[in-house]
Design a protein around this motif. Structure first.
Motif, PDB file in Angstrom:
ATOM      1  N   UNK A 252       0.907  -1.125   0.100  1.00  0.00           N
ATOM      2  CA  UNK A 252       0.126   0.002  -0.045  1.00  0.00           C
ATOM      3  C   UNK A 252       0.763   1.426   0.097  1.00  0.00           C
ATOM      4  N   UNK A 253       0.239   2.301  -0.369  1.00  0.00           N
ATOM      5  CA  UNK A 253       0.863   3.711  -0.615  1.00  0.00           C
ATOM      6  C   UNK A 253       1.187   4.215   0.707  1.00  0.00           C
ATOM      7  N   UNK A 254       0.448   4.042   1.861  1.00  0.00           N
ATOM      8  CA  UNK A 254       0.518   4.767   3.013  1.00  0.00           C
ATOM      9  C   UNK A 254       1.525   3.964   3.878  1.00  0.00           C
ATOM     10  N   UNK A 255       1.912   2.754   3.528  1.00  0.00           N
ATOM     11  CA  UNK A 255       2.646   1.947   4.182  1.00  0.00           C
ATOM     12  C   UNK A 255       3.971   2.134   3.829  1.00  0.00           C
ATOM     13  N   UNK A 256       4.234   2.346   2.282  1.00  0.00           N
ATOM     14  CA  UNK A 256       5.395   2.536   1.699  1.00  0.00           C
ATOM     15  C   UNK A 256       5.808   4.064   2.075  1.00  0.00           C
ATOM     16  N   UNK A 257       5.003   4.970   2.172  1.00  0.00           N
ATOM     17  CA  UNK A 257       5.647   6.492   2.750  1.00  0.00           C
ATOM     18  C   UNK A 257       5.918   6.277   4.131  1.00  0.00           C
ATOM     19  N   UNK A 258       5.193   5.491   4.906  1.00  0.00           N
ATOM     20  CA  UNK A 258       5.578   5.320   6.406  1.00  0.00           C
ATOM     21  C   UNK A 258       7.073   4.833   6.407  1.00  0.00           C
TER      22      UNK A 258
ATOM     23  N   UNK B 272      10.716   3.104  -2.687  1.00  0.00           N
ATOM     24  CA  UNK B 272       9.952   1.717  -2.245  1.00  0.00           C
ATOM     25  C   UNK B 272       8.914   1.522  -3.267  1.00  0.00           C
ATOM     26  N   UNK B 273       8.535   0.252  -3.529  1.00  0.00           N
ATOM     27  CA  UNK B 273       7.666  -0.118  -4.512  1.00  0.00           C
ATOM     28  C   UNK B 273       6.255  -0.411  -3.543  1.00  0.00           C
TER      29      UNK B 273
ATOM     30  N   UNK C 126       9.385   7.573  -4.299  1.00  0.00           N
ATOM     31  CA  UNK C 126      10.845   7.961  -4.215  1.00  0.00           C
ATOM     32  C   UNK C 126      11.136   9.065  -3.213  1.00  0.00           C
ATOM     33  N   UNK C 127      12.009   9.132  -2.331  1.00  0.00           N
ATOM     34  CA  UNK C 127      12.343  10.200  -1.536  1.00  0.00           C
ATOM     35  C   UNK C 127      13.530  11.283  -2.402  1.00  0.00           C
TER      36      UNK C 127
END
Length: 343
Positions: A209-215, A240-241, A252-253
């Motif tokens: 999931x998106x939120x998991x990747x950003x976290x 992070x994919x 990506x950061x």
């Protein structure tokens, strides 16, 4: 000018993700046709997990018709909830305009849930949708009108290297607002249980999931802080994919720098200003957004500012409402910060 000013409230509800659009096939092996199965199996109730943090935001918007930005404050709201217990971690994101405050009663909002348990992850996304394609479509509607609503939802279950997802659209007797989230989520969940499920493989290392990747990226900067600011800056370029429904993305950061808070604020700890970019692997389309958050203290990792510019002339900004409020579930002045589980 008046039409352009109204357009600032037509930001898609998930302004920092762009994630709740329709699910297109992801690259790789896929079923020739939908399987005759549904998501009718009951998912664990999100309310079972205790809240570790809950923070609310106020939305402002700006447009730049020529050389200067023109802004309007308080056109919407946001809410982020962190939950966790016994190896389970969940994130909830609710963002949208407030039809009672936005010009012409513009109503755009969305909700995203990611609930990760040892057995797998459930992702639920709900957002408003409409046939409006241009500014004139929006502004031609009379003020105070109560049109029927249309909402699109996605329910995905990610486990054992497979994402099983279903999508559904419902029409409602009126255009329910962001404050009616519980009603709409309940209605569309009922329909999603009977929707046809499609499966796609999820490669190793792809987050659910998106939120998991950003976290994960945010937590990475906080952990790197122990080795100094230079170690945090070296994380620039980390990617992070993640999967959303049947689509594969990378987040990506793209930039990270330190800023000192002005006027004290919710925390005297230094702030990280981080820039991100999401890439849809299937279409090549990109979305950018920015976050500011404390690197230390009780609000470590909590966004104090969220900025998204979907067009060069349009910008949405969400600012943390609390000033020094202790996160929910904090113990001894310190809040538990759940870390996303790895695969």
């Amino acid at each position: 000018m008046k039409a352009r000013r109204a357009r600032l409230t037509c930001v898609t509800a998930i302004v920092i993700a762009g994630a709740t659009t329709g699910a297109a096939p992801a690259p790789g092996r896929q079923a020739e046709s939908p399987r005759a199965v549904t998501q009718a199996d009951a998912a664990a109730a999100i309310s079972e997990l205790p809240v570790r943090r809950l923070h609310r935001y106020r939305m402002a918007g700006r447009v730049r018709p020529l050389l200067f930005w023109i802004g309007r404050d308080d056109v919407g709201m946001g809410e982020i909830v962190w939950r966790g217990a016994d190896g389970a971690v969940a994130y909830e994101l609710l963002i949208g305009t407030d039809a009672a405050k936005a010009p012409r009663g513009i109503n755009r909002w969305g909700y995203l849930l990611e609930d990760s348990r040892p057995s797998g992850t459930r992702v639920l996304g709900v957002m408003t949708t409409s046939d409006e394609a241009t500014i004139s479509d929006v502004t031609s509607r009379s003020a105070g009108a109560q049109p029927a609503g249309r909402f699109r939802g996605l329910d995905a279950r990610i486990a054992a290297g497979v994402s099983r997802s279903a999508t559904e659209t419902i029409e409602t007797e009126r255009d329910f607002s962001v404050r009616d989230k519980a009603t709409i989520v309940g209605r569309i969940e009922a329909r999603l249980k009977e929707a046809v499920v499609r499966e796609v493989p999820v490669p190793d290392g792809v987050r659910p999931g998106f939120l998991t990747a950003v976290a994960e990226l945010v937590n990475g900067t906080i952990e790197a802080r122990r080795d100094g600011e230079l170690a945090v800056r070296r994380l620039k370029g980390r990617s992070v994919a993640y999967v959303y429904g049947r689509r594969l993305y990378d987040v990506k950061l793209t930039g990270v720098e330190f800023r000192r808070p002005s006027g004290g604020g919710a925390s005297s700890a230094p702030l990280v200003h981080a820039s991100f970019e999401t890439l849809n692997r299937g279409t090549g389309s990109k979305t950018t957004f920015e976050l500011e958050y404390a690197i230390d203290g009780p609000l470590a990792g909590v966004p104090t500012l969220i900025r998204h510019r979907p067009r060069w002339w349009l910008e949405a900004v969400l600012k943390l409402e609390e000033d020094g409020a202790a996160p929910a579930g904090a113990k001894d002045g310190r809040a538990a910060r759940p870390t996303p589980p790895g695969r």
